[in-house]
Structure formats: structure tokens, C-alpha cells
Design a protein around this motif. Structure first.
Motif, short mmCIF file in Angstrom:
data_model
loop_
_atom_site.label_atom_id
_atom_site.label_comp_id
_atom_site.label_asym_id
_atom_site.label_seq_id
_atom_site.Cartn_x
_atom_site.Cartn_y
_atom_site.Cartn_z
N GLN A 100 3.88 -17.30 15.01
CA GLN A 100 3.48 -16.42 13.91
C GLN A 100 3.37 -15.00 14.46
O GLN A 100 3.42 -14.81 15.68
N LEU A 101 3.20 -14.05 13.57
CA LEU A 101 2.96 -12.67 14.00
C LEU A 101 1.70 -12.20 13.28
O LEU A 101 1.66 -12.20 12.05
N GLY A 102 0.67 -11.86 14.08
CA GLY A 102 -0.60 -11.47 13.48
C GLY A 102 -0.50 -10.12 12.76
O GLY A 102 0.47 -9.37 12.93
N TRP A 103 -1.52 -9.83 11.96
CA TRP A 103 -1.53 -8.56 11.20
C TRP A 103 -1.40 -7.38 12.15
O TRP A 103 -2.08 -7.31 13.18
N HIS A 104 -0.53 -6.43 11.80
CA HIS A 104 -0.36 -5.24 12.64
C HIS A 104 0.31 -4.11 11.87
O HIS A 104 0.93 -4.33 10.83
N PHE A 105 0.18 -2.91 12.45
CA PHE A 105 0.99 -1.77 12.04
C PHE A 105 2.05 -1.60 13.12
O PHE A 105 1.73 -1.66 14.32
N ALA A 127 16.42 -10.14 12.36
CA ALA A 127 16.64 -8.95 13.19
C ALA A 127 15.82 -7.81 12.61
O ALA A 127 15.68 -7.69 11.39
N ILE A 128 15.25 -6.98 13.50
CA ILE A 128 14.48 -5.82 13.07
C ILE A 128 15.15 -4.56 13.63
O ILE A 128 15.47 -4.50 14.83
N PHE A 129 15.39 -3.58 12.77
CA PHE A 129 16.01 -2.31 13.15
C PHE A 129 14.94 -1.24 12.94
O PHE A 129 14.34 -1.19 11.87
N SER A 139 2.88 -15.20 18.46
CA SER A 139 3.78 -15.79 19.45
C SER A 139 5.16 -15.87 18.84
O SER A 139 5.32 -16.13 17.64
N LYS A 140 6.17 -15.60 19.65
CA LYS A 140 7.57 -15.62 19.19
C LYS A 140 8.46 -15.45 20.40
O LYS A 140 8.00 -15.15 21.51
N VAL A 141 9.76 -15.61 20.18
CA VAL A 141 10.75 -15.29 21.22
C VAL A 141 11.49 -14.06 20.73
O VAL A 141 11.87 -13.98 19.55
N CYS A 164 13.66 -23.18 12.88
CA CYS A 164 13.34 -21.93 13.56
C CYS A 164 13.71 -20.74 12.66
O CYS A 164 14.84 -20.62 12.21
N ARG A 165 12.72 -19.86 12.38
CA ARG A 165 12.98 -18.67 11.56
C ARG A 165 13.60 -17.60 12.46
O ARG A 165 13.08 -17.32 13.54
N VAL A 166 14.69 -17.01 12.01
CA VAL A 166 15.38 -16.00 12.82
C VAL A 166 15.60 -14.74 11.98
O VAL A 166 16.05 -14.83 10.83
N VAL A 213 16.70 -2.17 18.14
CA VAL A 213 17.02 -3.34 17.31
C VAL A 213 16.76 -4.57 18.17
O VAL A 213 17.05 -4.58 19.36
N TYR A 214 16.16 -5.58 17.57
CA TYR A 214 15.89 -6.81 18.32
C TYR A 214 15.88 -7.99 17.39
O TYR A 214 15.79 -7.86 16.17
N LEU A 215 16.00 -9.18 17.99
CA LEU A 215 15.95 -10.42 17.23
C LEU A 215 14.62 -11.11 17.47
O LEU A 215 14.11 -11.11 18.60
N ASN A 216 14.06 -11.68 16.42
CA ASN A 216 12.85 -12.50 16.52
C ASN A 216 13.19 -13.95 16.22
O ASN A 216 13.96 -14.22 15.29
N PHE A 217 12.60 -14.87 16.96
CA PHE A 217 12.71 -16.31 16.68
C PHE A 217 11.29 -16.84 16.55
O PHE A 217 10.48 -16.68 17.47
O1 LIG Z 1 9.66 -11.05 11.38
C1 LIG Z 1 9.27 -10.34 10.45
O2 LIG Z 1 9.49 -10.63 9.27
C2 LIG Z 1 8.49 -9.10 10.74
C3 LIG Z 1 8.51 -8.74 12.18
C4 LIG Z 1 7.65 -7.59 12.51
O3 LIG Z 1 6.79 -7.20 11.78
C5 LIG Z 1 7.82 -6.94 13.81
O4 LIG Z 1 8.66 -7.39 14.62
O5 LIG Z 1 7.12 -5.93 14.05
#
Ligand SMILES: O=C(O)CCC(=O)C(=O)O
Ligand SMILES: [Fe+2]
Length: 262
Positions: free
Chosen positions: A142-147, A239-241, A84-86, A235-237, A132-136
Motif C-alpha cells: 500500500q502507499l500511506g497518505w502523503h503529499f 507508471a508515475i510521470f 510498501s511497494k516495488v 499485482c497492481r502496476v 518517471v517510474y513504475l510502481n508494483f
Molecule cells: O500508485 C498510485 O496510484 C499513486 C502513487 C503515488 O502517489 C506516488 O508514487 O507518489
């Protein structure tokens, strides 16, 4: 031309050592990549965008590590993880935080990744929402395990969580080059991820000590990774490119629907 938000000395130093870091660790960490005032400015724009009505997408999802529908019943594919995240997407950033879109399209960022991973060619993801996007990550997120769906990513930390005793809330956990092994063992028990991964035939898990303004280069499609739950009020913020080996690559429909709400 170097974008104004980038620290030239940190960038030049990274160009010199990134290949070696990837070869030895599988992830490359570039401290102080962003000027401290740029971190503050981008964070401020990010918070404003998040407050804007209709902007950003909050997801609560269960998914497998491949971010695909469960096409068969192998143990790995049927293992479910919660996220879950924004997320604020690229189209929203173009208006409210153009520095991040400029950074994404800056040739120097792509060249840094090419150098790090020894790639002859690399292309910015063509996805209009997910390049490119921002995560909050708010409390509980959290973000579950993924590829990842994209081959290579750059993670720019803007705000980290405060450490909580010995626990690491909002930590980026990364197992370099784990995909070949897991693809070859579809009935592997992923519950071992709670313990040392090297005991199970994978490389040791890397958990970098995240710092605002630091850039992390990683190969997210071939390396399992996650973000541990944020149990704090901060809040953890980040950006992912995202980048690919071929031009014109977009996200799959599943990822766009689940994490981008599109
Ligand atoms: O927020 C992070 O540190 C990783 C985020 C991530 O793995 C993703 O957005 O696919
Ligand atoms: Fe990811």
C-alpha cells in the motif's frame, strides 16, 4: 509527434475537457489514453524488468504526510503511515521500457498538464531516477497518505486490482487541494481520513475506478493521496510521470533514499 502508444482520439478529446475536469473535480481522468496493445507491451516489459536481478527496489517504510523527517512535534507531522511497494526507476526504464521515458519527454504530455491546470510553464522533473517510474503493489502493499515532492503528476494505470466485494484494494484515494488547510491546522487529527473528509473541512475524497490504459492528472504536492492496501493476488502496476513549475527540480534526499533505495 504523437508517440505510437498513444490513442490520438483520446488525447485530443482530453485536451478539450481537461481544464473543466480539473476545475470541477480536481483530478482529470483520460480513459483509453494508451492503445490496448501498448498496455500489454509495457506490462510485459515491466514484468521482465522486475524479474531482472538487481533491478527494482522494494521498500517498507513508515513516513509522515510530508515525506520529510519529523522536524517538529505537530500532530500532523508526527502521524505515521506505512508504505510498501516495488519501484523501478527512470534509469532502469530507459533500458528496459523506453516507451515510458519517451512518453515522459513528449511535449504533448506536458502541454496536457499545463492545459489542465492552467499553467504558463511546466517542466519535466530533472531527477534522473524519479522523473518517471513504475510502481508494483503486490499482496499486502500500500502507499500511506502523503503529499508528493513533485507539484504535478500523471498516473498511468497498467493493471488494477480486482474488486473484493465492497472493498477497494489498491485504490487511489485523493483529497483535492487539501494542503493549504492542513498546513494551517498542524494539530489536525488525520484519523478522520478513515471517514468522510468533507465533514472535517476538506473536500470530499475522490476514489476513481481505475482502468488499465487510463491516465489520471493530479496535483500531488497540494493534494493528500494514498493507495489502499492490495489484499488480492493480482499485482497492481502503474507508471508515475512527475512535473514541476521550475526547471531542474530533483527529489529530496529522504524520498530518494526511502523509496528509490539510492
Ligand atoms: O500508485 C498510485 O496510484 C499513486 C502513487 C503515488 O502517489 C506516488 O508514487 O507518489
Ligand atoms: Fe504520490
Amino acid at each position: 509527434m504523437l508517440p505510437g502508444c498513444v490513442n490520438r482520439a483520446a488525447y485530443s478529446a482530453a485536451r478539450a475537457v481537461c481544464r473543466q475536469e480539473i476545475l470541477t473535480k480536481g483530478i482529470c481522468e483520460i480513459p483509453g489514453f494508451l492503445q490496448p496493445e501498448a498496455v500489454r507491451k509495457i506490462l510485459c516489459s515491466a514484468e521482465q524488468l522486475k524479474k531482472r536481478p538487481g533491478c527494482g527496489f522494494r521498500s517498507f517504510e513508515e513516513h509522515n504526510v510530508y515525506l520529510e523527517e519529523k522536524a517538529d512535534v505537530s500532530r500532523i507531522r508526527s502521524a505515521s503511515f506505512s508504505s510498501s511497494k516495488v519501484l523501478i526507476n527512470q534509469a532502469e526504464l530507459a533500458e528496459g521500457c523506453p516507451e515510458l521515458v519517451e512518453l515522459f519527454h513528449w511535449d504533448g504530455l506536458r502541454q496536457l498538464l499545463q492545459e489542465a491546470f492552467g499553467l504558463e510553464k511546466l517542466f519535466c522533473s530533472a531527477d534522473p531516477l524519479g522523473g518517471v517510474y513504475l510502481n508494483f503493489f503486490e499482496k499486502g502493499d500500500q502507499l500511506g497518505w502523503h503529499f508528493d515532492r513533485s507539484e504535478y503528476s500523471v498516473n498511468l494505470i497498467l493493471r488494477e486490482c480486482k474488486r473484493d466485494g465492497n472493498s477497494k484494494p489498491g485504490a487511489f484515494m485523493y483529497i483535492p487541494d487539501s494542503r493549504t488547510f492542513l498546513d494551517a491546522h498542524p494539530d489536525f487529527d488525520l484519523s478522520i481520513l478513515d471517514g468522510p473528509t468533507d465533514a472535517a473541512g476538506l473536500k470530499p475524497m475522490i476514489v476513481p475506478d481505475l482502468k488499465p490504459g487510463t491516465l489520471y492528472l493530479f496535483a500531488g504536492k497540494r493534494s493528500l493521496h494514498c493507495v489502499s492496501q492490495n489484499t488480492t493476488e493480482v499485482c497492481r502496476v502503474n507508471a508515475i510521470f512527475t512535473f514541476n513549475l521550475e526547471p531542474n527540480v530533483s527529489l529530496n534526499e529522504y524520498t530518494r533514499r526511502k523509496f528509490f533505495g539510492a
